[in-house]
Design an enzyme around this catalytic site. Structure first.
Site, PDB file in Angstrom:
ATOM      1  N   SER A  88      -1.213  -7.272  -0.383  1.00  0.00           N
ATOM      2  CA  SER A  88       0.183  -7.475   0.015  1.00  0.00           C
ATOM      3  C   SER A  88       1.199  -6.897  -0.971  1.00  0.00           C
ATOM      4  CB  SER A  88       0.457  -8.967   0.261  1.00  0.00           C
ATOM      5  OG  SER A  88      -0.380  -9.445   1.285  1.00  0.00           O
TER       6      SER A  88
ATOM      7  N   GLY B 186      -3.227  -8.622   3.372  1.00  0.00           N
ATOM      8  CA  GLY B 186      -2.634  -8.703   4.711  1.00  0.00           C
ATOM      9  C   GLY B 186      -1.733  -9.914   4.905  1.00  0.00           C
TER      10      GLY B 186
ATOM     11  N   HIS C 265     -14.738  -2.325  -0.415  1.00  0.00           N
ATOM     12  CA  HIS C 265     -13.537  -3.029   0.052  1.00  0.00           C
ATOM     13  C   HIS C 265     -13.956  -4.336   0.732  1.00  0.00           C
ATOM     14  CE1 HIS C 265      -9.936  -4.031   2.327  1.00  0.00           C
ATOM     15  NE2 HIS C 265      -9.283  -3.313   1.431  1.00  0.00           N
TER      16      HIS C 265
ATOM     17  N   LYS D   1      -6.826   2.290   6.200  1.00  0.00           N
ATOM     18  CA  LYS D   1      -7.764   1.536   7.071  1.00  0.00           C
ATOM     19  C   LYS D   1      -7.941   2.295   8.394  1.00  0.00           C
ATOM     20  CE  LYS D   1      -6.472  -2.535   4.529  1.00  0.00           C
ATOM     21  NZ  LYS D   1      -6.300  -3.968   4.476  1.00  0.00           N
TER      22      LYS D   1
ATOM     23  N   GLU E 294      -8.605  -7.140  -5.825  1.00  0.00           N
ATOM     24  CA  GLU E 294      -7.921  -7.548  -4.594  1.00  0.00           C
ATOM     25  C   GLU E 294      -8.370  -8.955  -4.198  1.00  0.00           C
ATOM     26  OE1 GLU E 294      -6.440  -4.068  -2.061  1.00  0.00           O
ATOM     27  OE2 GLU E 294      -8.540  -4.320  -1.567  1.00  0.00           O
TER      28      GLU E 294
ATOM     29  N   ASN F 113      -4.449   2.856   1.246  1.00  0.00           N
ATOM     30  CA  ASN F 113      -5.630   2.663   2.098  1.00  0.00           C
ATOM     31  C   ASN F 113      -5.131   2.467   3.527  1.00  0.00           C
ATOM     32  OD1 ASN F 113      -7.964   1.866   3.376  1.00  0.00           O
ATOM     33  ND2 ASN F 113      -8.113  -0.127   2.335  1.00  0.00           N
TER      34      ASN F 113
ATOM     35  N   GLU G  59     -13.056  -5.724   3.317  1.00  0.00           N
ATOM     36  CA  GLU G  59     -13.261  -5.659   4.772  1.00  0.00           C
ATOM     37  C   GLU G  59     -14.646  -5.103   5.093  1.00  0.00           C
ATOM     38  OE1 GLU G  59      -9.619  -3.652   5.788  1.00  0.00           O
ATOM     39  OE2 GLU G  59      -8.505  -5.479   5.306  1.00  0.00           O
TER      40      GLU G  59
HETATM   41  P1  PGA Z   1      -2.405  -4.994   2.260  1.00  0.00           P
HETATM   42  O1  PGA Z   1      -3.930  -4.447   2.170  1.00  0.00           O
HETATM   43  O2  PGA Z   1      -1.618  -4.234   1.240  1.00  0.00           O
HETATM   44  O3  PGA Z   1      -1.977  -4.704   3.669  1.00  0.00           O
HETATM   45  O4  PGA Z   1      -2.478  -6.458   1.960  1.00  0.00           O
HETATM   46  C1  PGA Z   1      -4.506  -4.177   0.927  1.00  0.00           C
HETATM   47  C2  PGA Z   1      -5.934  -3.743   1.069  1.00  0.00           C
HETATM   48  O5  PGA Z   1      -6.669  -4.297   1.901  1.00  0.00           O
HETATM   49  O6  PGA Z   1      -6.392  -2.845   0.343  1.00  0.00           O
END
Ligand code: PGA
Length: 257
Positions: free
Chosen positions: A217, A175, A99, A16, A169, A14, A101
């Site tokens: 992460s 993050g 997601h 983003k 997640e 992903n 976010e």
């Molecule tokens: P990250 O993001 O691997 O940077 O923690 C994962 C995600 O938001 O799908």
């Protein structure tokens, strides 16, 4: 005796809102392709920003492309939105829905369920993201997770179930430092829990085929423990999917597990 074939694992990148130019996106994409071409038992999917989907489609094979979101209406006056059929037309096989976010920007599970309903009709595969914002000691997060799953899948007919991949997640681990990712043991508990919730809704036989991914992460240093002990079928990777070396290492770990 019939040979039992292992089901194909899935690693999703992903991106983003990265990277900032098409040129850079092509460079990363080609870097991922280089190693991935040699891995047979893992499906690898990259979800770039909308504007890169079509150009990357031209250099796609053997990778797959997905989008990071979709609108819940199929056509019409919805300024700024992109429909499921447009994604298919651009070359997407998958779409990420729900997601955290996007949920943080106000997307409710009701909206998520409407997006799923539209996307499955276009034959898109869905990476449905779920995950608690925080962990408490009394187990309320499990109730939260169960409701989020049920509400996101509300009205989704059984015949589309095979289109759904669940990405667990934990929001509090997205993050963050790679050293603090969830242990395989902890991921396993949730994976079993998710399978049970799906079985309660759709029946054990139907739901046993759904892939479950872990995200939050993920990096080469934690991927082995999670894929070997977490009872998951792959990963949803954020930052490391923009680093071909790290992403390829994760793909290799998944392929060897
Ligand atoms: P990250 O993001 O691997 O940077 O923690 C994962 C995600 O938001 O799908």
């Amino acid at each position: 005796m019939a040979k039992v074939t292992k089901r194909k694992k899935l690693v999703v990148g992903n991106w983003k809102m990265n990277p900032q130019t098409l040129e850079e996106s092509q460079k990363i994409f080609k870097g991922i392709k280089k190693v991935f071409g040699k891995v047979k038992n893992v499906e690898v999917l990259v979800c770039p920003p909308y504007t890169y989907i079509q150009p990357l489609n031209k250099i796609l094979e053997p990778l797959k492309l997905g989008a990071q979101d979709v609108f819940f209406e199929s056509v019409g006056s919805f300024t700024g939105e992109v429909s499921a059929s447009m994604l298919v037309d651009a070359g997407c096989a998958y779409v990420i829905i729900g997601h955290s976010e996007r949920r943080a920007m106000g997307e409710t599970s009701e909206i998520v369920s409407k997006k799923i309903a539209t996307a499955v009709k276009e034959n898109l595969k869905i990476i449905l993201c779920v995950g608690e914002n925080v962990r408490d000691t009394s187990g309320d997060y499990l109730e939260f997770l169960k409701n989020q799953l049920k509400d996101s899948l509300v009205g989704m007919q059984k015949r589309y179930l095979s289109n759904i991949v669940i990405a667990y997640e934990p929001v509090w681990l997205i993050g963050k430092s790679y050293g603090n990712a969830m242990s395989g043991q902890d991921v396993q508990e949730i994976s079993i829990f998710i399978k049970k919730v799906l079985a309660d809704i759709y029946g054990k036989d139907e739901s046993s085929k759904n892939l479950i991914l872990y995200g939050g992460s993920v990096a080469p240093i934690n991927a082995k423990d999670i894929i070997e002990h977490g009872q998951v079928d792959g990963f949803l990777v954020g930052r490391q999917s923009l680093e071909p070396t790290g992403f390829n290492e994760i793909i290799k770990i998944v392929s060897e597990a």
